[in-house]
Design a protein around this motif. Structure first.
Motif, short mmCIF file in Angstrom:
data_model
loop_
_atom_site.label_atom_id
_atom_site.label_comp_id
_atom_site.label_asym_id
_atom_site.label_seq_id
_atom_site.Cartn_x
_atom_site.Cartn_y
_atom_site.Cartn_z
N CYS A 6 -12.43 -86.85 8.17
CA CYS A 6 -12.30 -87.44 6.83
C CYS A 6 -11.11 -88.42 6.82
CB CYS A 6 -12.06 -86.34 5.81
SG CYS A 6 -11.69 -86.94 4.15
N CYS A 9 -8.24 -86.64 4.42
CA CYS A 9 -7.60 -85.35 4.71
C CYS A 9 -7.72 -84.92 6.17
CB CYS A 9 -8.13 -84.26 3.78
SG CYS A 9 -9.77 -83.66 4.21
N CYS A 20 -16.35 -85.47 2.00
CA CYS A 20 -15.54 -84.33 2.38
C CYS A 20 -15.38 -83.37 1.21
CB CYS A 20 -14.17 -84.81 2.84
SG CYS A 20 -13.07 -83.46 3.22
N CYS A 23 -11.12 -82.58 0.06
CA CYS A 23 -10.12 -83.40 -0.61
C CYS A 23 -10.66 -84.14 -1.83
CB CYS A 23 -9.49 -84.38 0.37
SG CYS A 23 -10.61 -85.63 0.97
ZN LIG Z 1 -11.28 -85.01 3.10
#
Ligand SMILES: [Zn+2]
Length: 196
Positions: A6, A9, A20, A23
Motif C-alpha cells: 500500500c 501504510c 487497503c 489505512c
Molecule cells: Zn494502506
C-alpha cells in the motif's frame, strides 16, 4: 516473490485487494508509514530477541540498518522533517526490559538524518501486549494512551516504531503529536506486519 505494498501504510496487498483495508480510515495528519522489512522470517526472530531476550546490541544494529535506509524510505519528505520521536514504552515495561527498542532505532535514525531526537512522548498507561489481541481490541487498547510532555512541536515529525501492525499505536501516538503542534506525522518502522 514481489509483493505490492500500500502506498500509504506499506501493508502488503494481495492481488484481490486493490484498496487497503488498514489505512482507509486513518486520520489525515498521519501522512504515511514507511517500513524497511516485512515482519517475518529472520527479522521477526531478531526483533523478538531484542524485545524479549534483552539483546540491546542487536537492537542497535537493527537501528543502524533502519538509519541507513531512512532517507530513501522517507524520500522527498525528508526536507520537511523537524525531529525524530520514538514510540515510548510505559515506564513499568521500560523498567522490566531495561531499554526501549524504538528509542534505539530512533536514535540511530536521528543521528543519520542529523535531526534532533525528542523524547517527550509518553505512554500514559501500561497497555496489554498486543500480540494476543484481535483487531478491535488493539484499537481500544491504545486510544488516548499517549501524551506529549516536551516542548511544543512544529512541522513534520518522524515517528519511529519497531513494528506497525494495525496502525492503532502509531495513530494514537500521532494524535498526541498533532495536539502538541506537529503539522504532520510520518512513521518510519523497522517492519510492517502483513495483517492481524
Ligand atoms: Zn494502506
Amino acid at each position: 516473490m514481489f509483493t505490492r505494498r500500500c502506498q500509504r501504510c506499506d501493508r502488503p496487498l494481495t492481488s484481490d485487494h486493490s484498496r487497503c483495508p488498514d489505512c482507509s480510515s486513518w486520520p489525515p495528519p498521519l501522512v504515511q508509514v514507511r517500513a524497511l522489512y516485512l515482519y517475518e522470517g529472520p527479522l521477526r526472530t531478531a526483533l523478538h530477541r531484542v524485545k524479549y531476550g534483552g539483546e540491546r546490541r542487536r537492537g542497535e544494529f537493527l537501528g543502524e540498518l533502519l538509519a541507513s535506509s531512512a532517507e530513501v524510505l522517507v524520500g522527498n519528505q525528508c526536507a520537511a522533517l523537524r525531529c525524530v520521536v520514538p514510540i515510548p514504552l510505559h515506564h513499568t515495561r521500560l523498567r522490566e526490559r531495561g531499554f526501549n527498542q524504538s528509542s534505539l532505532l530512533a536514535a540511530a535514525v536521528a543521528r543519520k538524518l542529523a535531526l534532533p531526537l525528542e523524547d517527550g512522548l509518553v505512554r500514559l498507561r501500561a497497555t496489554a501486549t498486543q500480540v494476543s489481541q484481535d483487531r478491535a481490541a488493539r484499537w481500544e487498547n491504545v486510544a488516548g494512551a499517549f501524551a506529549w510532555v516536551g516542548q511544543p512541536l512544529e512541522g513534520t515529525v518522524l515517528l519511529v516504531d519497531d513494528v506497525v501492525t494495525t496502525g492503532a499505536t502509531v495513530i494514537a501516538a500521532s494524535e498526541a503529536l498533532i495536539t502538541a503542534g506537529a503539522r504532520a506525522v510520518i512513521v518510519l518502522a523497522l517492519a510492517r506486519a502483513a495483517a492481524v
